[in-house]
Every structure is written in C-alpha cells, then in structure tokens.
Write an enzyme that holds these catalytic residues in place. Structure first.
Site, mmCIF file in Angstrom:
data_model
loop_
_atom_site.group_PDB
_atom_site.id
_atom_site.type_symbol
_atom_site.label_atom_id
_atom_site.label_comp_id
_atom_site.label_asym_id
_atom_site.label_seq_id
_atom_site.Cartn_x
_atom_site.Cartn_y
_atom_site.Cartn_z
ATOM 1 N NE ARG A 144 1.292 -22.841 15.279
ATOM 2 C CZ ARG A 144 1.594 -22.429 14.184
ATOM 3 N NH1 ARG A 144 1.217 -21.268 13.350
ATOM 4 N NH2 ARG A 144 2.501 -23.777 13.227
ATOM 5 C CG LEU B 235 2.213 -22.317 3.059
ATOM 6 C CD1 LEU B 235 3.572 -23.516 2.767
ATOM 7 C CD2 LEU B 235 2.786 -20.984 2.359
ATOM 8 C CG HIS C 9 5.069 -20.055 16.013
ATOM 9 N ND1 HIS C 9 5.466 -20.751 16.429
ATOM 10 C CD2 HIS C 9 4.120 -20.258 14.661
ATOM 11 C CE1 HIS C 9 6.180 -21.828 16.024
ATOM 12 N NE2 HIS C 9 5.353 -22.122 14.856
ATOM 13 C CD GLU D 97 -0.903 -13.619 7.007
ATOM 14 O OE1 GLU D 97 -0.190 -14.210 6.198
ATOM 15 O OE2 GLU D 97 -0.223 -12.919 8.016
ATOM 16 C CB SER E 158 9.758 -25.844 12.529
ATOM 17 O OG SER E 158 8.780 -27.001 12.684
ATOM 18 N NE ARG F 6 -2.289 -19.533 9.580
ATOM 19 C CZ ARG F 6 -0.444 -20.252 9.340
ATOM 20 N NH1 ARG F 6 -0.724 -21.231 8.587
ATOM 21 N NH2 ARG F 6 0.743 -19.638 9.745
ATOM 22 N N GLY G 34 0.077 -7.550 -5.383
ATOM 23 C CA GLY G 34 0.643 -8.999 -4.443
ATOM 24 C C GLY G 34 0.765 -10.021 -5.507
ATOM 25 C CB ALA H 64 -3.276 -15.507 -2.181
ATOM 26 N N GLY H 65 -1.518 -13.995 -4.460
ATOM 27 C CA GLY H 65 -1.498 -12.796 -5.925
ATOM 28 C C GLY H 65 -0.653 -13.779 -6.659
HETATM 29 C C1 FAD Z 1 8.473 -17.641 9.084
HETATM 30 C C2 FAD Z 1 7.100 -17.961 8.371
HETATM 31 C C3 FAD Z 1 6.433 -18.789 8.113
HETATM 32 C C4 FAD Z 1 5.899 -19.865 7.927
HETATM 33 N N1 FAD Z 1 5.320 -21.002 7.464
HETATM 34 C C5 FAD Z 1 4.318 -21.755 7.306
HETATM 35 C C6 FAD Z 1 3.843 -22.949 7.088
HETATM 36 O O1 FAD Z 1 4.814 -23.779 6.998
HETATM 37 N N2 FAD Z 1 2.850 -22.975 6.038
HETATM 38 C C7 FAD Z 1 1.843 -22.248 6.145
HETATM 39 O O2 FAD Z 1 0.722 -22.505 5.896
HETATM 40 N N3 FAD Z 1 2.281 -20.811 6.053
HETATM 41 C C8 FAD Z 1 3.053 -20.832 6.964
HETATM 42 N N4 FAD Z 1 2.916 -19.014 7.014
HETATM 43 C C9 FAD Z 1 2.301 -18.310 7.137
HETATM 44 C C10 FAD Z 1 2.027 -18.162 5.409
HETATM 45 O O3 FAD Z 1 3.336 -17.899 4.574
HETATM 46 C C11 FAD Z 1 1.720 -16.901 4.713
HETATM 47 O O4 FAD Z 1 0.310 -16.308 4.992
HETATM 48 C C12 FAD Z 1 1.151 -16.880 3.403
HETATM 49 O O5 FAD Z 1 2.785 -16.967 2.643
HETATM 50 C C13 FAD Z 1 0.831 -15.555 2.927
HETATM 51 O O6 FAD Z 1 0.904 -15.463 1.567
HETATM 52 P P1 FAD Z 1 -0.089 -14.150 1.084
HETATM 53 O O7 FAD Z 1 0.078 -14.052 -0.804
HETATM 54 O O8 FAD Z 1 -1.566 -13.985 1.255
HETATM 55 O O9 FAD Z 1 1.374 -12.765 0.968
HETATM 56 P P2 FAD Z 1 2.768 -12.380 1.300
HETATM 57 O O10 FAD Z 1 3.054 -13.422 0.715
HETATM 58 O O11 FAD Z 1 3.154 -11.529 1.757
HETATM 59 O O12 FAD Z 1 2.789 -11.387 -0.623
HETATM 60 C C14 FAD Z 1 1.747 -9.844 -0.451
HETATM 61 C C15 FAD Z 1 2.597 -9.571 -1.955
HETATM 62 O O13 FAD Z 1 1.827 -8.257 -1.853
HETATM 63 C C16 FAD Z 1 3.038 -7.556 -2.134
HETATM 64 N N5 FAD Z 1 2.302 -6.081 -1.395
HETATM 65 C C17 FAD Z 1 1.771 -5.700 -0.077
HETATM 66 N N6 FAD Z 1 1.481 -4.520 -0.464
HETATM 67 C C18 FAD Z 1 1.657 -4.181 -1.586
HETATM 68 C C19 FAD Z 1 1.324 -2.528 -2.103
HETATM 69 N N7 FAD Z 1 0.904 -2.153 -0.735
HETATM 70 N N8 FAD Z 1 1.740 -2.305 -3.578
HETATM 71 C C20 FAD Z 1 2.302 -3.443 -4.094
HETATM 72 N N9 FAD Z 1 2.467 -4.625 -3.836
HETATM 73 C C21 FAD Z 1 1.952 -4.920 -2.469
HETATM 74 C C22 FAD Z 1 3.794 -7.813 -1.475
HETATM 75 O O14 FAD Z 1 5.006 -7.696 -2.573
HETATM 76 C C23 FAD Z 1 3.799 -9.514 -1.811
HETATM 77 O O15 FAD Z 1 4.556 -9.338 -3.987
HETATM 78 C C24 FAD Z 1 4.837 -19.028 7.915
HETATM 79 C C25 FAD Z 1 4.826 -17.384 7.992
HETATM 80 C C26 FAD Z 1 5.798 -17.283 8.698
HETATM 81 C C27 FAD Z 1 5.761 -15.738 8.738
#
Ligand code: FAD
Ligand code: FES
Lengths: 639, 254
Positions: free
Chosen positions: A331, A442, A267, A426, A285, A436, A41, A45-46
């Site tokens: 929310r 983020l 949401h 996440e 938003s 949350r 990922g 985070a990743g």
């Molecule tokens: C529309 C929207 C708006 C948002 N706005 C906000 C905001 O304003 N503020 C806030 O704090 N949060 C917000 N959030 C929440 C936030 O964006 C996410 O919770 C957060 O970005 C998740 O980050 P992550 O790194 O955990 O996962 P992701 O960004 O989902 O990354 C997952 C990664 O894992 C990889 N992956 C997954 N499964 C596999 C697999 N089996 N093999 C290889 N790779 C894999 C994918 O390729 C990707 O690179 C929002 C969410 C949405 C949907």
C-alpha cells in the site's frame, strides 16, 4: 522522559499469554456483578467487549454517539478478517501470521502483543460462526478463504464485500442479548466529552446527551475506550463522517499517553475527489490491483481521453519501477508512486488528481464475464460515484487516508498509563506498528473485545472488591462537568464568520499537504506554524448556531474539530521527531537509493508516547523500547 | 444544475413542522444528495440560519444512518440505492423536490429530517440473536453450512436497518426488517435451536412498535439492499408453526 513498562510477561513468546492468564487475579462469578464497567464505543471492539463482560456478569454501561451500535464505522469494512486457521493447508500458522504482522508493521510493533493477536485470531472465527456470521462457504459447507496484500497464504475470511457489517452485526446482536437480560445499559446518542480521573485513577466519564443537551456523569470501577481511529483529522478520508478523536484526546488531556500518532495509513485505491464539496472518499478494494494495470500518460499535460492514448504514450510506472511486484507492491509504495506521478503533472481526470487503473487488458484476456464475476459490485459502486463505466473507461484512483496505527498507549493488558483506563480497537496503538496489513484491523478489534480485555480486566478489578465507584457528585466529576459545560457555552457564544467545516477542511489540507504520504522537516515545520494559527482563528472566527438543549449537529462537529485542531499538532510533532522512514511514515530525508523507506533501528526502535503538559507546543516524550527477539530486523524490498 | 428543494423543517419532536423552499443554483451533478445538503447547510449557516438536521455517517450505503423521503420515495428515485449514494446526475435539472423525514408512528421525529429508530434495537434485543457466549464455540469448520444456506442467510443479513421499509409502507409496518433479521439467523444451522422462540419474540416485539403487514410490497421496492419479501413469507409461516411447536413447551417456565 521516562521509559515505559509494557508489562510483557516473561517466558517464551508462545507461552506468554497462557502463563499470563493463569497468573492474573480472578474475580469469582458471584462477585462480578459488584463491578461497574463503562465502555465507550460500540464498534467491533466496544460491542464485543460489552457483550462479553455482560456475559461474564459484570454490570456494564455502554455509551455511543450513534443512534444504534450497528452504525459504528466498523460496519463499512469490506474485505475480510485474517485468522491463522490454516484451513487451506498452505503453510499458515500462528507463527506466520505473527511474523507477517511484525514485518508488515515495519518492525515498530510490540512482539508479545502481535503474537497473542495471532493466537486468538482462530478463536474469533469460531466465535463469529457460532453467532451466525454468514461467512462465505465452499460447496461442501466449509469456510472459504481469500488472500490479501502482504501475505503469501490464504487466511482471510469474508462475507461478500460486507465483512465488517456482518462481524459488527454479530457483536451487536450478542450485545443486544445482554441489554435484554439487563446486564448492559446502553445509552445511544450520548457522546463522551471528558474522562474523570481521581487520585490518578480513571473513575468515570462525562457525556452529553445529543438529543437533550444534558451533561451527565457516569461512574465505574473501570473505563474502557473503544472509540475508533483519527483518520478524519485529514478531513477527507475513507472513514465515516462522524469518526473523531475526541474521546481519546480528552483522555490524553487527563494524562493518558498518545503513542505514535504519525503512523497513518494511506490506501492507494480510492476514488479521487471530484470537487471542493467532496465530503468523504470512497475506498475501492485492494483486490482490484490483481487484474487492473496502473498507468498515466507519458507526457505531462496530455489531455487526450484514455482510449486515444496509444500504448507507446502510456507509462505503466509500477510495472516499470518494480518489475517483481508490479501493480501489487504494498500500500505505502503504491501510494507514494501515484503521488509522484500526479505531482509531476501526469495526473488524469478533470482535476488531474488521479491515475488510471485499467481493466482493458484483463477483459481482453479473460473476457468481460470473468471480470464481472470477480469485481461486479465494485464496478457498480465506482460507476455510481464517478458516473463512468469502468468496463469501457479506465477507473481513476488516488490514495486516501484510511486507517491510523497510532493511538492511546496501552500495556500488554490493554490498560493505558492511567490505571483503570483501558483502550481497545483502532483507538489504541497496539499491534500494527507503523503499517497495518489488510484484514487485520477487524481481527484486532475483536481480539481485544472478545478475548483480551475480558481476561485482563479482572486483575485490576479483583483488589477493588468491596469498594463503590466514586460518586458522581465528587469534586472530580463536578469539575469535569463544569469544563464540558464551559466548552459548550464557549462554542455557542462564538460570533465568527465561518462554519465549522471550513476549519476542518483547512486543517485537512495542512495535514495532507505537509504530513501526508511524504513528509520533510521543512513541511512539518510549516504545519507546526500553520496549525496553531488555524486553531486561534477557529476560536476567534467560528460560528456555531443553535442551542445546547436540542439536537445540534453543528455543535457536535465543533467540539470534534476543536480537538482535531489540538491533536493534529501532536501528529505533526511526532512525525517531526521521528527522523526515519517506516511504514506509513515516510520522511523524504530518509530513503534508500531506490527511494524506499529507510528505517533507523539504532535510534528509533521505540514507541513514542506523548504526555500532555498543558502546552501543545511542549508535550513530553516517553519511550517504550522495542525488542525483536523472535523476528530478525530486515529491510523491506519489492524490486 | 439547478434544483428547488422543499425541505421539512421541524425544531423538535413536539414542535409544528413546515416546508421551506431552498433554491440550489449551479450545483455539480457529480455531487451526492447528502453533499447537496452540506452545501445547503453551509449557505444557511452563512446567512445565520440553523442548518437542516439529518442523520448520516458512512456515506457508502452500509451504515443505514441516512434516511430521506425524496420526492415521496424512501431514498429517492434510484432503486437499490441509499440516500447517500444517490448522485444528482440521476435527478432532473430544474426539478422541485420535496424532502421529508421517515414518517411512521414507530419513528418519532427528533428534528427536521432526523428520526428516532431505537425501536429497531428493541426488536433485535427481544430475539434477534443466536445465544453463543464468548469462548463457548467449537472449531468453526465443525459446523457445515451448505453454500446455498450461507448465501440465502447473507442475502437477508445484508439489511442495513435504515427503516426505508417502514417509511414506504402504508401501514408503517416493519415486517421486512424483522423478517430479514429472522431469516438471516433461522436459515443457518446455528440458528435452529432457538428458531421458534425467536420468531414469536421478534413478531410480538415488532407489533409493539409498528403497524401490521398487509402485503403491500412497497417495502421491497424501497429497500436500498433490495431485500426480498419472500423473507416475510418465511417469517409468517414459522410464526404459525411456532404456535404448534411451542406447545411442547407448555407447562415449562420460559
Ligand atoms: C472503508 C474501510 C474499509 C475497511 N476494510 C477493512 C477490512 O476489510 N478489514 C479490516 O480488518 N479492516 C478494515 N478497515 C478498518 C476497520 O474497519 C476499523 O479499523 C475498525 O472497524 C475499527 O473498529 P473500532 O471498534 O475500533 O472503532 P469504530 O468502529 O470506529 O467504533 C467507534 C465507536 O466509538 C463510538 N464513539 C467514538 N467516540 C465517542 C465518544 N466521544 N462518545 C461516545 N461514543 C464514541 C462510536 O459511536 C462507535 O460506536 C476498513 C476501514 C475503512 C474505512
Ligand atoms: S450514510 Fe451510511 S447508509 Fe447512507
């Protein structure tokens, strides 16, 4: 059932993290390169974890199914990121961010983790600015802030409506630098399909190259999953289309505990679906609720267009039911209220599946140009999708699945119950309890990746000095590769009559109708019969065309939906077992006289962590009791 | 509404390609262009034919995955709009529309409409960053960034890396992409120390993969984020300056 040990360090809450870092074993700089770490990922985070581990000197292998780390779902976050900087001098502090997060999570989060999150939040902003994240600025050149739901201080940093994009680009660029230096090996379009565990310890993953179909093993001293949330179990959500639960679910099937899967966040302000072909829902938003007034026609079935409905025939139901908070209730409250109106037949729009969010009064009071300045880009986005001009016709909105608080169980070090397996972002369950706060995901993803994991992983690795990773021809890898190959073969040999999306949509409907905004014992029991039946139907009636050896998006989807069909059942089972309402989990049987969520702290102040037993109907429950020593338990009220 | 799609089908990178025509009848004008392809794919699968491969993910115009030449224009007729945000109501009922992949030497075709844009990652790896290892940063407000600089940097940073600029360019050049990344970093105070090494690294890596920019300006028109070609001017100017500045480094090992 066993009781889980979260390995929370002793001592006063404000000192736990510093003491813990001091007592952790370290790997000296020259030895770091002797350790191979696999990160799956490359979202916030990743990418932040991969970049930081590479900078420290570890050998890192990164996998992402995306064609570039920059495409991860994190890119879509709009609103902002919280940090306890107190640049506004408005009374913010680490302790207040901690308090707001525990309370906002409806007292179902682990205090020690949340406190640490609030502590490192300030370092995140420093780090991002140093990387060149173009946060919004004041005229004097200092950082600007805005406020966000669930907080009385202004602590949210933002980059226009593209905060997630800019934070992800920052992390991605730091990662790219490590790739260039040779410290990180990046495998794009590579999907992890299994976790490899040997003698109870995580030692690698099996992945499929999405272009060539090659199934291949990666071996390391530790495995880090940062694979995002599972909101797409519901089919329609605000998540990117490819977001899925496969990596987490595969780890679960190899022994990792899945915690609180029923905590899902809905949401309130999304654009309602326009037809059956709708493929995803778009978030508007939350800030819109500052100036928009929410209403529905007083009488069910009123088919007049909104401008023909006089004030006397409108029901501003949030203002009526919650006079103190009005349109700004949290929310979950706003979402349930909208559902009630639509369920009772007062929904608006062609499909009667929305409520109005009306800016008429705000435009009359402030003038169109003020509204344009505040929300211009959002109005444009709405117009593009809905084909209506929100300056003259009220917006239509409806709640949608947005974020998932549950995830793989981790201890204070972010290590799962499987030694050597870490989970970030996440994908883990860690910091948000049952709900949350806006702008905190983020923050958590970057806290985990930049600051927490790099400080805790050494303690696990140090004693392994001198050992080599398990070779990929070990029987443990061979067995996992064979299982992956077998699943691919089984999917491709299916000769049913329905494409994958059909089953995904059906699952989404079952979950949304029975385990969505409101849940009852009866609806959950229904889902527990319907999901296994749908799963059986999937395996007998799905059709996946094409071959393994080339780019095959149907095959990718089929594997993900197969896992959602197992995971969905656990989500419902967790909701069925939790006989209380808290945060995003609302059991109709458990509400106050005013219809608000009613917790049961005596019986349910614990994290529910489920163990896979091989039989999806009988997972084993493990509990992590939650102690609230720094924030007193209280009932939320917004009247 | 009704639309006739002429879609480029190509089984793999080295396979021959051809147009296939699909008649889409009675589709809703509220659909997005990608939802039209979802419908098409369900129909194809129902007939036992392989669905059309295309990249997509966020469907909100921010991830940069979607990439289709629609009627000869990158992302279709609506300006400032990515393929996923294009709705059918912006198209003409009854029209025949050719849908092709990005065509550029730097973006080899993977299958049907999906192309390999990994060259963009190589460019960023070569120098599209500010060196700031985790933990080394001072307090964020100790760096003052004039609002105008932050806003201009943000204008450039809005690039979603979709590659429409390359697809629209008669030379298959990637200057707008590179200039956007370069300008984002180099307009900020934090980006100054590495400015002139960055420009050289970025320009040279870009030229390894893509054609040369001869100022056609098609890229700006195709960009879904409407990024200005003024940033290309900044890139070019700094590249020239770098030849002089970097002389100071002559004799030093880099
Ligand atoms: C529309 C929207 C708006 C948002 N706005 C906000 C905001 O304003 N503020 C806030 O704090 N949060 C917000 N959030 C929440 C936030 O964006 C996410 O919770 C957060 O970005 C998740 O980050 P992550 O790194 O955990 O996962 P992701 O960004 O989902 O990354 C997952 C990664 O894992 C990889 N992956 C997954 N499964 C596999 C697999 N089996 N093999 C290889 N790779 C894999 C994918 O390729 C990707 O690179 C929002 C969410 C949405 C949907
Ligand atoms: S699908 Fe993400 S930009 Fe179009």
């Amino acid at each position: 059932m066993t009781t889980l040990d979260a390995k929370i360090p002793a001592g006063p809450i404000a000192e736990k993290w510093d003491n813990h870092k001091f007592s952790a074993k370290l790997v000296n700089p020259a030895n770091k390169r002797k350790f191979e770490v696999i990160v799956v990922g490359s979202g916030l985070a990743g990418a932040s974890a991969g970049a930081t581990l590479g900078e420290l000197g570890y050998r890192v292998t990164m996998l992402t199914f995306h064609d570039s780390p920059r495409r991860a779902h994190s890119i879509a976050a709009q609103g902002g990121i919280n940090a306890a900087k107190n640049y506004r001098n408005d009374g913010d502090s680490v302790h207040r961010l901690f308090y707001d997060t525990v309370k906002g999570g409806d007292y179902r989060a682990r205090e020690a983790n949340v406190y640490r999150l609030a502590q490192v939040s300030v370092n995140i902003i420093d780090q991002c600015v140093a990387q060149g994240v173009p946060f919004a600025r004041e005229y004097g050149g200092l950082l600007d802030n805005r406020s966000f739901g669930g907080a009385q201080v202004s602590r949210t940093f933002y980059a226009r409506g593209q905060t997630g994009q800019q934070l992800l680009l920052g992390a991605y660029q730091a990662l790219a630098r490590q790739v260039h230096l040779g410290n990180v090996k990046l495998h794009n379009r590579t999907e992890m399909l299994d976790l490899v565990v040997k003698d109870g310890v995580a030692c690698g993953v099996v992945a499929r190259d999405l272009i060539t179909g090659e199934v291949r093993s990666f071996s390391g001293h530790a495995v880090v999953l940062a694979t995002g949330g599972y909101g797409n179990a519901f089919y329609l959500s605000t998540n990117a289309k490819a977001s899925n639960v496969t990596a987490a679910w595969r780890a679960h099937r190899r022994g990792a505990l899945m915690a609180n899967p029923c905590y899902t966040q809905i949401h309130p302000t999304c654009i309602p679906a326009s037809d059956d072909f709708q493929s995803k829902l778009t978030l508007m938003s939350e800030s819109l609720r500052n100036d928009g007034r929410i209403w529905v026609p007083r009488d069910a079935g009123d088919a007049r267009s909104p401008d023909q409905i006089p004030e006397s025939d409108r029901d501003y139901y949030l203002e009526r039911r919650y006079p103190a908070f009005g349109n700004l209730v949290p929310r979950d409250v706003a979402s349930r209220a909208a559902k009630r109106e639509v369920d009772e037949g007062r929904g608006v729009g062609p499909l009667k599946n929305g409520v109005y969010l009306d800016f008429g009064a705000a435009i009359a009071r402030l003038g169109r140009s003020v509204i344009e300045q505040r929300y211009g880009n959002l109005f444009q986005m709405y117009e593009r999708i809905a084909g209506e001009d929100p300056y003259t016709v009220p917006m239509r909105i409806y709640p949608a699945v947005h974020y998932t608080m549950g995830g793989l169980w981790v201890d204070y070090n972010l290590m799962s119950n499987v030694p050597g397996l870490y989970v970030l972002g996440e994908a883990n369950f860690s910091d948000h309890g049952a709900n949350r706060l806006g702008a905190s995901a983020l923050m958590q993803g970057l806290a985990d990746g930049y600051f927490v994991l790099p400080a805790t992983i050494g303690d696990f690795l140090a004693p392994l000095l001198g050992t080599e990773p398990v070779p990929t021809d070990d029987p443990a890898f061979r067995e996992a590769e064979a299982a992956v190959g077998e699943q691919v073969r089984r999917l491709l040999s299916s000769t049913g009559s329905h494409p994958v999306d059909h089953f995904h949509r059906e699952l989404g409907k079952i979950l949304w109708d029975n385990c969505g905004m409101t849940r009852t014992a009866e609806s959950l029991d229904r889902a527990l019969t319907d999901i296994p039946a749908l799963r059986d139907e999937f395996w007998s009636d799905v059709r996946v065309l094409g071959e393994n050896e080339s780019f095959n998006q149907s095959l990718e989807k089929a594997g993900r939906v197969a896992d959602f069909l197992e995971f969905g059942e656990l989500l419902v089972r967790d909701a069925r077992h939790r006989e209380e309402s808290c945060g995003g989990h609302f059991r109709v049987e458990h509400q106050t006289e005013e219809g608000e969520a009613l917790r049961n702290d005596d019986d349910f102040a614990y994290v529910a962590a489920w163990e896979w037993t091989g039989d999806s109907a009988r997972p084993t429950l493990h509990e992590e009791p939650l102690a609230f020593e720094n924030v007193a338990l209280a009932q939320r009220s917004y009247k | 509404m009704d639309l006739n799609l002429k879609v480029w089908r190509q089984a793999g990178p080295d396979a021959p390609g051809r147009f296939e025509t699909y008649a889409m009848r009675g589709v809703s004008e509220d659909m997005s262009f990608l939802e039209l392809f979802d419908v098409l794919n369900e129909q194809l699968e129902g007939r036992g034919e392989e669905p059309v491969a295309f990249d997509h993910d966020c469907r909100e115009g921010i991830c940069g995955s979607c990439a289709m030449m629609i009627g000869g224009r990158a992302h279709g007729p609506e300006t400032g709009t990515a393929t996923c945000q294009l709705h059918l109501r912006k198209l003409v009922d009854g029209d025949t529309i050719a849908v092709e992949p990005w065509r550029a030497a730097g973006f080899p075709i993977i299958k049907d409409l999906a192309v390999d844009r990994a060259a963009f990652d190589r460019i960023v790896e070569a120098g599209g960053y500010i060196t700031a290892p985790t933990g080394s940063a001072r307090d964020a407000n100790e760096i003052l960034v004039p609002k105008e600089a932050a806003d201009a940097a943000m204008d450039a940073a809005a690039c979603i890396g979709c590659g429409a600029c390359v697809a629209a360019c008669p030379n298959g050049a990637a200057q707008l992409f590179t200039a956007a990344k370069y300008s984002h970093l180099s307009l900020l105070p934090q980006g100054q120390p590495e400015r002139y090494t960055r420009v050289v690294a970025l320009v040279e890596e870009t030229e390894r993969w893509f054609g040369s920019c001869t100022n056609h300006g098609e890229c700006e028109k195709a960009c879904p984020k409407e990024i200005s070609i003024d940033f290309i001017a900044l890139l070019n100017r700094d590249y020239v300056k770098a030849q002089l500045k970097n002389r100071a480094l002559t004799g030093q090992k880099r």
